[in-house]
Structure formats: structure tokens, C-alpha cells
Scaffold this active site. Structure first.
Site, PDB file in Angstrom:
ATOM      1  CE  LYS A  41       5.085  -5.567 -10.263  1.00 33.28           C
ATOM      2  NZ  LYS A  41       4.968  -5.341 -11.709  1.00 33.28           N
ATOM      3  NE  ARG A 142       6.807  -0.538 -17.617  1.00 30.81           N
ATOM      4  CZ  ARG A 142       6.090  -1.284 -16.779  1.00 30.81           C
ATOM      5  NH1 ARG A 142       5.364  -0.729 -15.839  1.00 30.81           N
ATOM      6  NH2 ARG A 142       6.086  -2.605 -16.891  1.00 30.81           N
ATOM      7  CE1 TYR A 292      -4.383  17.471  13.777  1.00 33.46           C
ATOM      8  CE2 TYR A 292      -4.570  15.212  12.982  1.00 33.46           C
ATOM      9  CZ  TYR A 292      -3.908  16.172  13.730  1.00 33.46           C
ATOM     10  OH  TYR A 292      -2.797  15.833  14.435  1.00 33.46           O
ATOM     11  CG  MET A 340       1.127   9.767  10.755  1.00 38.36           C
ATOM     12  SD  MET A 340       2.613  10.599  11.375  1.00 38.36           S
ATOM     13  CE  MET A 340       2.583  12.131  10.472  1.00 38.36           C
TER      14      MET A 340
HETATM   15  C1  LIG Z   1       3.854  -6.128 -12.286  1.00 36.39           C
HETATM   16  C2  LIG Z   1       4.073  -6.823 -13.579  1.00 36.39           C
HETATM   17  C3  LIG Z   1       3.300  -7.945 -13.939  1.00 36.39           C
HETATM   18  C4  LIG Z   1       2.100  -8.415 -13.143  1.00 36.39           C
HETATM   19  O1  LIG Z   1       0.965  -7.646 -13.443  1.00 36.39           O
HETATM   20  P1  LIG Z   1      -0.497  -7.960 -12.831  1.00 36.39           P
HETATM   21  O2  LIG Z   1      -1.371  -7.033 -13.572  1.00 36.39           O
HETATM   22  O3  LIG Z   1      -0.420  -7.653 -11.375  1.00 36.39           O
HETATM   23  O4  LIG Z   1      -0.800  -9.385 -13.104  1.00 36.39           O
HETATM   24  C5  LIG Z   1       3.659  -8.629 -15.069  1.00 36.39           C
HETATM   25  N1  LIG Z   1       4.711  -8.227 -15.834  1.00 36.39           N
HETATM   26  C6  LIG Z   1       5.438  -7.136 -15.536  1.00 36.39           C
HETATM   27  C7  LIG Z   1       6.564  -6.729 -16.419  1.00 36.39           C
HETATM   28  C8  LIG Z   1       5.142  -6.390 -14.415  1.00 36.39           C
HETATM   29  O5  LIG Z   1       5.866  -5.304 -14.137  1.00 36.39           O
END
Ligand SMILES: *Cc1c(COP(=O)(O)O)cnc(C)c1O
Length: 399
Positions: A41, A142, A292, A340
Site C-alpha cells: 500500500k 478503527r 533561513y 523547500m
Molecule cells: C499497513 C498494514 C499492515 C502492515 O503493517 P506493518 O507494521 O508495516 O507490517 C498490515 N495490516 C494492515 C491492515 C495494515 O493497514
């Protein structure tokens, strides 16, 4: 490879072979209790979906996990035969793409099932042809259905429905914490959810649970035990560990570190290196101010190297005056505020630094290494955020 480096020299190198090695190692930790779903993801944690999704499949992944339907469609174009799980579910209007691209979505709200059913009927999908993983909230609050709200959802998978309950999912939210008591409680709730699934006369093939910390703290056997009671197969969903980082556990978590974790420290290979180059070097007298608001004042005559990396590339502003990067194999302090698009290193103590020198922002140079944990500690965040904030204008190059 040099030809792929963009003309503005700020880029990330992705070692896909290390990603593959990490997948194979983690699969060996999960076996024989569980198989892996490779979490790719958020553009593979900033490492490039395009590079990492096919690498996961080459290493043997049958499942990929993405955030959204949009990412799922992109993953499908790269990996025709993988099972692709959309872990945040489909939104209104996205059902058609779910059906067309054979994505599996996580669902826990009736409207999500409506969206999928309507799209399935519109495309003439057969009964039981649209796979869903039903998420149960076992304590994170969640996403996921409450344990006492499962019945109306389970009735949606009856004979004649286009939907098939392919998996039951939950997320362990404290696998790196305390003494494992929270995880234990979550698994107890999960088992009671699975009783309800069975009682409703529905069978799901997959039990889809846990992240890197759950896997490396040795939860696969416990989850496997639950799955066996219900005739299910387990999917564990590592992210961070696939990218080569071993999760950190609460101090005092272990009487003695489990073998899998000790081996992970030895075997997991970082996948990403973030690099830039010295644009130019200038000498300044004592008293010169840098950047800056002049937050750094030269204490002696100094040599300063200008870099082509800034906070718009994802280099956290909080690192200004508080962190070092690598040049000529040595650590050089970042001085003044990070701009930046630029930052300045103090190279007074490092002989010979000149325009064009490669600078490692994250990764290894010579005997020195900077990790995402190092960035995170100084920026007051976690490695996941360090990786995912590396900006889209920073080219990802496979090496
Ligand atoms: C992002 C995520 C993971 C992976 O988590 P890690 O700690 O990076 O291994 C697993 N399950 C869900 C539902 C997630 O959102």
C-alpha cells in the site's frame, strides 16, 4: 543506471532483490502456520508499487495488499494473476472497478456490500464470484464490524448472492507492545467472531490477521491454531519487515528474544537508499549565518556543501541542525534550516568534498549507515512516515 538519475540529483534506489529475499525469509518464518500477504500500500511504502509488486510475485507472493481500489487497479495492471486485497475497502462508485479488475475488498459496512452487489449484478457476475474479506473489530476501533453486529452482514453471503465470504480479517494493533495481553484478548474475540461465522453456515477460506510485529513476535502459531479449529488458512500481512526494517518492541518485552526476531535482525535487508549530490562547496568566515533566519552561526571558518534535497522531497524540517548525512563515507552535520528544495552540510572536517559528490540521505556509504529509524527518532515520527513522505518528484530507480 546513471542515465536514469534525474537531472536534478535527488533520487531513491530500490534493491528489488533485497525485497525478494526479505519476502522469502518472512515466508519461512510464517511457515507452516501461515502464508504471507505482501503489503504494498501507499506506493509500496514509498518504494514504488511498480517495482515492488512484481518483485513480491517473483518471490512467491500470491497476495498483495493495497490501500484503495485505485491502487488495486494499478497493482492488477502489474500483476495479472495475484490476489489483490483492498484493505481500506471500496468507496461509493468503486464497485465496478472491483468487479472488472477482480479485486478482493475488505468490508464491514452494509453499504460496502450494497456497492459490490450492485456492481456485480450490473456486470452479470455469477453467484459467489466476488470475494470479500469481512473485517471484525477486535479492539482497535478503527475499521471492522462489532462482534454483536455480524449476523446481518453474514446473511449477505447466502446462496444466490454474487458475494463470496473469502476471508475474515482483523488487525492486531499492539503486537509490539506490553506482554502480549492485548493481542491475546484480540485473538479471543476473533475466535468468538469465527464461531458466529460458522453458526451462520458460512465458510471462509482465509483468516487474515497481523503485521510484521505479529509475525516476528511469533504469533503465527497461535493464529494458525485458531484457523485450524475453523478449517481456515492464515494470511499474515507484513509491511515494514518486507522493506527491510525489523519492528522495535517495547523494552522488556522479551525474557529472551525469539529466534525469528534474532534472525530477522541478521537477515532482513534494507531495500531503499535515498541519495543526492553536492551542488557546490563554499567557504565562510566565523560568524557567517546559514539558511533561513540564521539559526546556525559559523563558529570558525567553515566549508559548507549545498545539497539538492529539501523538505519538498520529504526531508523533515525538524532535522535541520539536528542530523547528519553521509559524504565521502563520513557523517556531516546538516546546518541551518532545511529549505523547500535545498539543505546545507558542514563539511569542514571532511577533506576533498566537491561538487558532484554523492550524498546518502538514508542508506549506507562506506562503513556508515543511516536508517529510517534514525530519521524517525530525530523527526519525532515512525519509519513508516519517513518512507511514505519521500515525495513523488524523487525518482525511484531499480538497482
Ligand atoms: C499497513 C498494514 C499492515 C502492515 O503493517 P506493518 O507494521 O508495516 O507490517 C498490515 N495490516 C494492515 C491492515 C495494515 O493497514
Amino acid at each position: 543506471m546513471d542515465s536514469q538519475i534525474p537531472s536534478r540529483p535527488c533520487w531513491v534506489e530500490i534493491r528489488t532483490r533485497s525485497f525478494e529475499n526479505n519476502f522469502r525469509f518472512l515466508a519461512s518464518v510464517a511457515a507452516p502456520h501461515a502464508e504471507l500477504l505482501a503489503i504494498v500500500k501507499a506506493n509500496a511504502y514509498g518504494h514504488s508499487l511498480e517495482l515492488c509488486a512484481p518483485a513480491a510475485v517473483r518471490a512467491g507472493a500470491q497476495w498483495l495488499g493495497v490501500t484503495s481500489v485505485e491502487e488495486g487497479v494499478a497493482a492488477r495492471a502489474l500483476c495479472a494473476d495475484a490476489q489483490i486485497l483492498v484493505i481500506s475497502g471500496a468507496f461509493a462508485g468503486e464497485g465496478a472497478d472491483v468487479v472488472r479488475h477482480k479485486l478482493t475488498t475488505v468490508a464491514w459496512e452494509p453499504w460496502q456490500l450494497d456497492e459490490l452487489e450492485n456492481a456485480a449484478r450490473a456486470q452479470g457476475a455469477e453467484a459467489g464470484s466476488i470475494s470479500v474479506h469481512l473485517e471484525i473489530d477486535t479492539g482497535m476501533s478503527r475499521q471492522g464490524a462489532d462482534l454483536d453486529g455480524l449476523t446481518p452482514l453474514l446473511t449477505r453471503f447466502g446462496a444466490g448472492s454474487p458475494l463470496k465470504l473469502d476471508g475474515v480479517m482483523t488487525h492486531l494493533f499492539a503486537a509490539d507492545e506490553a506482554d502480549g495481553a492485548i493481542t491475546q484478548e484480540q485473538l479471543t474475540r476473533l475466535a468468538s467472531g469465527l464461531e458466529q461465522v460458522g453458526a451462520a453456515g458460512v465458510h471462509a477460506e482465509w483468516l487474515d490477521v497481523g503485521n510484521s510485529a505479529a509475525l516476528l513476535s511469533g504469533q503465527a502459531a497461535a493464529i494458525g491454531g485458531i484457523a485450524a479449529q475453523f478449517g481456515m488458512r492464515v494470511l499474515i500481512r507484513p509491511g515494514l519487515a518486507l522493506y527491510g526494517l525489523t519492528p522495535q518492541f517495547d523494552p522488556g518485552f522479551w525474557a529472551s528474544e525469539p529466534a525469528a526476531l534474532a534472525e530477522a535482525h541478521r537477515r532482513l535487508e534494507p531495500v531503499l537508499s535515498w541519495k543526492t549530490r553536492v551542488v557546490g562547496v563554499r567557504s565562510v568566515p566565523a560568524g557567517a549565518v546559514v539558511g533561513y533566519n540564521g539559526t546556525f552561526v559559523a563558529t570558525e571558518p567553515m566549508r559548507l556543501a549545498l545539497l539538492a534535497v529539501g523538505y519538498a522531497d520529504g526531508l523533515d524540517r525538524r532535522l535541520g541542525n539536528r542530523f547528519s548525512l553521509l559524504v565521502r563515507g563520513q557523517r556531516a552535520p546538516l546546518v541551518g534550516r532545511i529549505s523547500m528544495d535545498q539543505a546545507v552540510l558542514d563539511v569542514t572536517e571532511i577533506p576533498g568534498v566537491e561538487a558532484g559528490d554523492e550524498v546518502v540521505v538514508l542508506g549506507t556509504q562506506g562503513d556508515e549507515t543511516i536508517t529510517a529509524f534514525d530519521h524517525a527518532e530525530v523527526a519525532g515520527t515512525i519509519p513508516w512516515e519517513v518512507f511514505t513522505r519521500i515525495g513523488p518528484r524523487v525518482a525511484r530507480i531499480a538497482i
